[in-house]
Design a protein around this motif. Structure first.
Motif, PDB file in Angstrom:
ATOM      1  N   SER A 166       0.830  -1.210   0.000  1.00 51.32           N
ATOM      2  CA  SER A 166       0.000   0.000   0.000  1.00 51.32           C
ATOM      3  C   SER A 166       0.861   1.255   0.000  1.00 51.32           C
ATOM      4  CB  SER A 166      -0.921   0.018   1.223  1.00 51.32           C
ATOM      5  OG  SER A 166      -1.814  -1.067   1.193  1.00 51.32           O
ATOM      6  N   GLY A 186      -4.853   7.029   7.159  1.00 52.06           N
ATOM      7  CA  GLY A 186      -5.853   6.251   6.418  1.00 52.06           C
ATOM      8  C   GLY A 186      -5.313   4.919   5.937  1.00 52.06           C
ATOM      9  N   ASP A 189      -5.146   2.634   8.994  1.00 50.54           N
ATOM     10  CA  ASP A 189      -6.508   2.222   9.362  1.00 50.54           C
ATOM     11  C   ASP A 189      -7.019   1.127   8.432  1.00 50.54           C
ATOM     12  OD1 ASP A 189      -6.619   4.025  11.447  1.00 50.54           O
ATOM     13  OD2 ASP A 189      -7.726   5.559  10.323  1.00 50.54           O
ATOM     14  N   HIS A 190      -6.794   1.321   7.136  1.00 42.39           N
ATOM     15  CA  HIS A 190      -7.276   0.349   6.140  1.00 42.39           C
ATOM     16  C   HIS A 190      -6.605  -1.008   6.325  1.00 42.39           C
ATOM     17  CE1 HIS A 190      -8.833  -1.153   2.377  1.00 42.39           C
ATOM     18  NE2 HIS A 190      -7.611  -1.426   1.971  1.00 42.39           N
ATOM     19  N   ALA A 193      -7.854  -2.789   9.376  1.00 41.26           N
ATOM     20  CA  ALA A 193      -9.197  -3.346   9.146  1.00 41.26           C
ATOM     21  C   ALA A 193      -9.112  -4.673   8.400  1.00 41.26           C
ATOM     22  CB  ALA A 193     -10.045  -2.357   8.358  1.00 41.26           C
ATOM     23  N   LEU A 194      -8.088  -4.843   7.586  1.00 43.12           N
ATOM     24  CA  LEU A 194      -7.940  -6.069   6.798  1.00 43.12           C
ATOM     25  C   LEU A 194      -7.281  -7.202   7.573  1.00 43.12           C
ATOM     26  CD1 LEU A 194      -6.721  -4.564   3.388  1.00 43.12           C
ATOM     27  CD2 LEU A 194      -8.976  -5.560   3.872  1.00 43.12           C
TER      28      LEU A 194
END
Length: 197
Positions: A166, A186, A189-190, A193-194
């Protein structure tokens, strides 16, 4: 009666320790702008404002200078001990992001473009610059696994690939702003979440 020997002063001017730093910084600029194929000690000397002979006195080959310049770009990450995955990532990711921005990002792009033409230099950059970051991140995900913070279906290596992928993708396709401030938060955070429980 014997005479006390006198110490003779060294010939020539004393070596200026500031020159090394100026030359290495200039070499990074040269790499970012011209890549390995267009890299020249003449260009580096001009950027650094030093005589080319002074550059050759310190680095006998162009590849030695390139490798040393690349080494200055390595992120000096220290494994954090925040006690949580979020804390570890908050400590590590900003330094990794900085290592993927500015001249470092431009050099990385150049190395990717020239991977076939300069495999030894590109491999050195990948090992010292990208792989070291990934290794420290993977250690953080291993600790998260031991604390039960990582999903059972996700390995530390996979989580590292998701986060590094990423960051690299955003840095190379969008630029520096994609790995700064709120944009960086961000990304973390992403990824959490994964991969996190």
């Amino acid at each position: 009666m014997s005479e006390v020997p006198t110490t003779r002063p060294a010939r020539g001017r004393p070596r200026d320790p500031g020159i090394d730093g100026r030359v290495l910084a200039a070499a990074v600029e040269e790499l970012a702008e011209k890549g390995v194929a267009g890299f020249s000690t003449r260009g580096v000397a001009a950027r650094a404002g030093v005589d080319r002979r002074g550059v050759h006195a310190r680095w006998t080959t162009t590849e030695d200078l390139v490798v040393d310049a690349l080494a200055t770009l390595t992120a000096n990450l220290r494994p954090p001990a925040a006690g949580s995955l979020r804390g570890d990532l908050d400590a590590l990711v900003p330094d990794i992001a900085r290592s993927l921005s500015g001249d470092r990002r431009r050099v990385l792009q150049r190395c990717l473009d020239e991977v076939a033409d300069a495999p030894a230099v590109t491999e050195r950059f990948r090992r010292d610059h990208v792989d070291r970051c990934a290794a420290v991140l993977e250690d953080a995900f291993h600790r998260a696994r031991a604390r039960g913070e990582l999903r059972a279906t996700t390995t530390p290596a996979q989580a590292t690939e998701v986060l590094m992928g990423s960051l690299l993708f955003r840095a190379l396709t969008v630029g520096d702003d994609a790995v700064r401030g709120d944009a960086l938060v961000g990304v973390v955070d992403h990824v959490l979440a994964l991969v996190a429980t």
